[in-house]
Scaffold this motif. Structure first.
Motif, PDB file in Angstrom:
ATOM      1  N   GLN A   5       0.832  -1.207   0.000  1.00  0.00           N
ATOM      2  CA  GLN A   5       0.000   0.000   0.000  1.00  0.00           C
ATOM      3  C   GLN A   5       0.863   1.252   0.000  1.00  0.00           C
ATOM      4  OE1 GLN A   5      -2.300  -0.927   3.544  1.00  0.00           O
ATOM      5  NE2 GLN A   5      -4.129  -1.383   2.327  1.00  0.00           N
ATOM      6  N   ALA A   6       1.950   1.239   0.769  1.00  0.00           N
ATOM      7  CA  ALA A   6       2.847   2.396   0.819  1.00  0.00           C
ATOM      8  C   ALA A   6       3.508   2.640  -0.535  1.00  0.00           C
ATOM      9  CB  ALA A   6       3.910   2.186   1.895  1.00  0.00           C
ATOM     10  N   ILE A   7       3.905   1.559  -1.214  1.00  0.00           N
ATOM     11  CA  ILE A   7       4.516   1.693  -2.543  1.00  0.00           C
ATOM     12  C   ILE A   7       3.499   2.281  -3.528  1.00  0.00           C
ATOM     13  CG2 ILE A   7       5.363   0.371  -4.525  1.00  0.00           C
ATOM     14  CD1 ILE A   7       6.766  -1.479  -2.528  1.00  0.00           C
ATOM     15  N   LEU A   8       2.257   1.808  -3.442  1.00  0.00           N
ATOM     16  CA  LEU A   8       1.206   2.335  -4.318  1.00  0.00           C
ATOM     17  C   LEU A   8       0.999   3.828  -4.079  1.00  0.00           C
ATOM     18  CD1 LEU A   8      -1.093   2.030  -6.339  1.00  0.00           C
ATOM     19  CD2 LEU A   8      -2.579   1.314  -4.448  1.00  0.00           C
ATOM     20  N   LEU A   9       0.929   4.223  -2.802  1.00  0.00           N
ATOM     21  CA  LEU A   9       0.748   5.635  -2.476  1.00  0.00           C
ATOM     22  C   LEU A   9       1.968   6.453  -2.895  1.00  0.00           C
ATOM     23  CD1 LEU A   9      -0.928   5.321   1.043  1.00  0.00           C
ATOM     24  CD2 LEU A   9      -2.036   5.954  -1.111  1.00  0.00           C
ATOM     25  N   GLY A  10       3.162   5.873  -2.756  1.00  0.00           N
ATOM     26  CA  GLY A  10       4.377   6.562  -3.192  1.00  0.00           C
ATOM     27  C   GLY A  10       4.383   6.787  -4.691  1.00  0.00           C
ATOM     28  N   ALA A  11       3.933   5.783  -5.452  1.00  0.00           N
ATOM     29  CA  ALA A  11       3.867   5.913  -6.905  1.00  0.00           C
ATOM     30  C   ALA A  11       2.858   6.994  -7.308  1.00  0.00           C
ATOM     31  CB  ALA A  11       3.491   4.575  -7.536  1.00  0.00           C
ATOM     32  N   ILE A  12       1.731   7.014  -6.602  1.00  0.00           N
ATOM     33  CA  ILE A  12       0.712   8.045  -6.882  1.00  0.00           C
ATOM     34  C   ILE A  12       1.274   9.426  -6.592  1.00  0.00           C
ATOM     35  CG2 ILE A  12      -1.510   8.985  -6.105  1.00  0.00           C
ATOM     36  CD1 ILE A  12      -2.402   6.070  -5.634  1.00  0.00           C
ATOM     37  N   GLN A  13       1.977   9.561  -5.468  1.00  0.00           N
ATOM     38  CA  GLN A  13       2.594  10.837  -5.120  1.00  0.00           C
ATOM     39  C   GLN A  13       3.619  11.253  -6.171  1.00  0.00           C
ATOM     40  OE1 GLN A  13       2.405  13.323  -3.138  1.00  0.00           O
ATOM     41  NE2 GLN A  13       4.398  14.269  -3.505  1.00  0.00           N
ATOM     42  N   GLY A  14       4.459  10.316  -6.593  1.00  0.00           N
ATOM     43  CA  GLY A  14       5.496  10.626  -7.568  1.00  0.00           C
ATOM     44  C   GLY A  14       4.933  11.129  -8.880  1.00  0.00           C
ATOM     45  N   VAL A  15       3.862  10.509  -9.345  1.00  0.00           N
ATOM     46  CA  VAL A  15       3.228  10.937 -10.600  1.00  0.00           C
ATOM     47  C   VAL A  15       2.474  12.243 -10.409  1.00  0.00           C
ATOM     48  CG1 VAL A  15       1.444  10.373 -12.286  1.00  0.00           C
ATOM     49  CG2 VAL A  15       3.036   8.612 -11.546  1.00  0.00           C
ATOM     50  N   ALA A  16       1.639  12.286  -9.373  1.00  0.00           N
ATOM     51  CA  ALA A  16       0.707  13.413  -9.222  1.00  0.00           C
ATOM     52  C   ALA A  16       1.347  14.673  -8.652  1.00  0.00           C
ATOM     53  CB  ALA A  16      -0.475  12.991  -8.336  1.00  0.00           C
ATOM     54  N   GLU A  17       2.524  14.569  -8.017  1.00  0.00           N
ATOM     55  CA  GLU A  17       3.179  15.762  -7.495  1.00  0.00           C
ATOM     56  C   GLU A  17       3.616  16.668  -8.636  1.00  0.00           C
ATOM     57  OE1 GLU A  17       5.083  18.683  -5.231  1.00  0.00           O
ATOM     58  OE2 GLU A  17       3.531  17.233  -4.748  1.00  0.00           O
ATOM     59  N   PHE A  18       4.066  16.095  -9.728  1.00  0.00           N
ATOM     60  CA  PHE A  18       4.594  16.898 -10.822  1.00  0.00           C
ATOM     61  C   PHE A  18       3.612  17.044 -11.973  1.00  0.00           C
ATOM     62  CE2 PHE A  18       8.454  15.137  -8.717  1.00  0.00           C
ATOM     63  CZ  PHE A  18       8.854  16.335  -8.160  1.00  0.00           C
ATOM     64  N   LEU A 219       7.149   3.195   5.256  1.00  0.00           N
ATOM     65  CA  LEU A 219       7.481   4.601   4.990  1.00  0.00           C
ATOM     66  C   LEU A 219       8.660   4.706   4.029  1.00  0.00           C
ATOM     67  CD1 LEU A 219       7.185   7.632   5.538  1.00  0.00           C
ATOM     68  CD2 LEU A 219       8.669   7.335   7.537  1.00  0.00           C
ATOM     69  N   ALA A 220       9.704   3.902   4.278  1.00  0.00           N
ATOM     70  CA  ALA A 220      10.888   3.922   3.417  1.00  0.00           C
ATOM     71  C   ALA A 220      10.538   3.499   1.994  1.00  0.00           C
ATOM     72  CB  ALA A 220      11.962   2.999   3.988  1.00  0.00           C
ATOM     73  N   ALA A 221       9.725   2.452   1.864  1.00  0.00           N
ATOM     74  CA  ALA A 221       9.321   1.978   0.538  1.00  0.00           C
ATOM     75  C   ALA A 221       8.502   3.031  -0.202  1.00  0.00           C
ATOM     76  CB  ALA A 221       8.522   0.680   0.675  1.00  0.00           C
ATOM     77  N   GLY A 222       7.600   3.674   0.518  1.00  0.00           N
ATOM     78  CA  GLY A 222       6.771   4.713  -0.090  1.00  0.00           C
ATOM     79  C   GLY A 222       7.585   5.906  -0.551  1.00  0.00           C
ATOM     80  N   MET A 223       8.528   6.345   0.286  1.00  0.00           N
ATOM     81  CA  MET A 223       9.342   7.519  -0.059  1.00  0.00           C
ATOM     82  C   MET A 223      10.285   7.222  -1.228  1.00  0.00           C
ATOM     83  SD  MET A 223      10.261   9.185   3.683  1.00  0.00           S
ATOM     84  CE  MET A 223      11.057  10.634   2.953  1.00  0.00           C
ATOM     85  N   LEU A 224      10.875   6.028  -1.246  1.00  0.00           N
ATOM     86  CA  LEU A 224      11.777   5.661  -2.347  1.00  0.00           C
ATOM     87  C   LEU A 224      11.009   5.594  -3.665  1.00  0.00           C
ATOM     88  CD1 LEU A 224      14.556   4.770  -3.338  1.00  0.00           C
ATOM     89  CD2 LEU A 224      13.921   2.409  -2.767  1.00  0.00           C
ATOM     90  N   THR A 225       9.823   5.021  -3.617  1.00  0.00           N
ATOM     91  CA  THR A 225       8.994   4.943  -4.827  1.00  0.00           C
ATOM     92  C   THR A 225       8.593   6.335  -5.305  1.00  0.00           C
ATOM     93  OG1 THR A 225       8.086   2.825  -4.066  1.00  0.00           O
ATOM     94  CG2 THR A 225       6.889   3.969  -5.810  1.00  0.00           C
TER      95      THR A 225
END
Length: 269
Positions: A5-18, A219-225
């Motif tokens: 779930q954290a990786i999924l949220l990290g990927a969403i953040q990475g795409v949607a932030e920019f 948290l680490a997985a989400g932030m790295l993603t």
């Protein structure tokens, strides 16, 4: 929260932030449907910190140049070539101040992750992006004036609302007020640096509330993603801005807003 779930949220953040589609809005919607509605806002901000690393990598030359110019200004050894960069630094400070005031005023709204409100904001962002792609100022400037800086700062202040894209609102405001396309993207992301750091420091006091909802591995997985995906998303968006294709995201955001409204309605039936 699981690592997946954290990786999924990290990927969403990475795409949607920019990409100008609102990272905070997409994170809130994803958390809602994943059943993670109790995740503290500092988790979202830490994902923003991860994507901030992508900004620093892509714009490291500009950031280093501005820091050097600022250093010469502080020790009173400014040279003639520093004038444009000093105007840029002044503009960034003005934009940040305006954003800060609006952020404080709308603090309670920012933390309210209501999916219906977010869906409406998706559609508003889409309309703004569509308009920005159609209106082209006759004259453009490479460095924002003080008035332009205040308007862009206000746009970023409104962009803290979940569902309103920070990058989309600031880039659209920059373009509509007459900033060069290439500079509009650069200015928007330079402006995100103090905004994200300030939000992190402001919410740091609630860090202890995150440990119960999000473990260190997740948290680490989400932030790295978020960092890796964000780096590629930022490079992609800058190319789109230079081609004048920002309005294309309206064709995603407006249907997305309608879809979320429909899905939330069905979710409660």
């Amino acid at each position: 929260m699981t690592i997946v779930q954290a990786i999924l949220l990290g990927a969403i953040q990475g795409v949607a932030e920019f990409l100008p589609i609102s990272s905070s809005g997409h994170l809130a919607i994803a958390e809602y449907f994943l059943g993670q509605t109790e995740v503290p806002i500092i988790f979202d901000i830490l994902l923003h910190i991860a994507t901030l690393g992508a900004v620093c990598i892509v714009f490291y030359r500009t950031i280093w140049r501005l820091l050097t110019v600022l250093g010469r200004f502080v020790i009173r050894k400014t040279i003639e070539d520093d004038k444009a960069d000093l105007r840029l630094i002044a503009a960034l400070l003005i934009s940040t101040a305006v954003t800060g005031v609006l952020g404080i005023i709308m603090k309670d709204i920012v933390q309210a992750k209501n999916p219906v409100f977010i869906a409406v904001c998706f559609m508003i962002t889409g309309i703004v992006l569509f308009i920005s792609g159609r209106i082209k100022p006759k004259k453009t400037t490479p460095v924002p004036s003080m008035l332009q800086a205040a308007i862009i700062g206000a746009a970023q202040g409104v962009g803290v609302l979940p569902g309103i894209s920070r990058s989309g609102s600031t880039i659209a405001a920059a373009l509509l007020t007459g900033l060069d396309r290439e500079r509009a993207g650069e200015y928007s992301f330079l402006l995100s640096i103090p905004a994200i750091i300030a939000a992190f420091l402001f919410e740091l006091k609630s860090a202890d509330t995150m440990t119960g909802a999000v473990g260190v591995p997740a948290l680490a997985a989400g932030m790295l993603t978020a960092f890796i995906v964000g780096l590629f998303a930022l490079i992609f968006l800058l190319k789109l801005i230079n081609k004048g294709k920002l309005g294309l995201f309206a064709y995603y955001l407006i249907p997305a807003g309608i879809f979320v409204l429909t899905a939330v309605g069905m979710f409660h039936i």
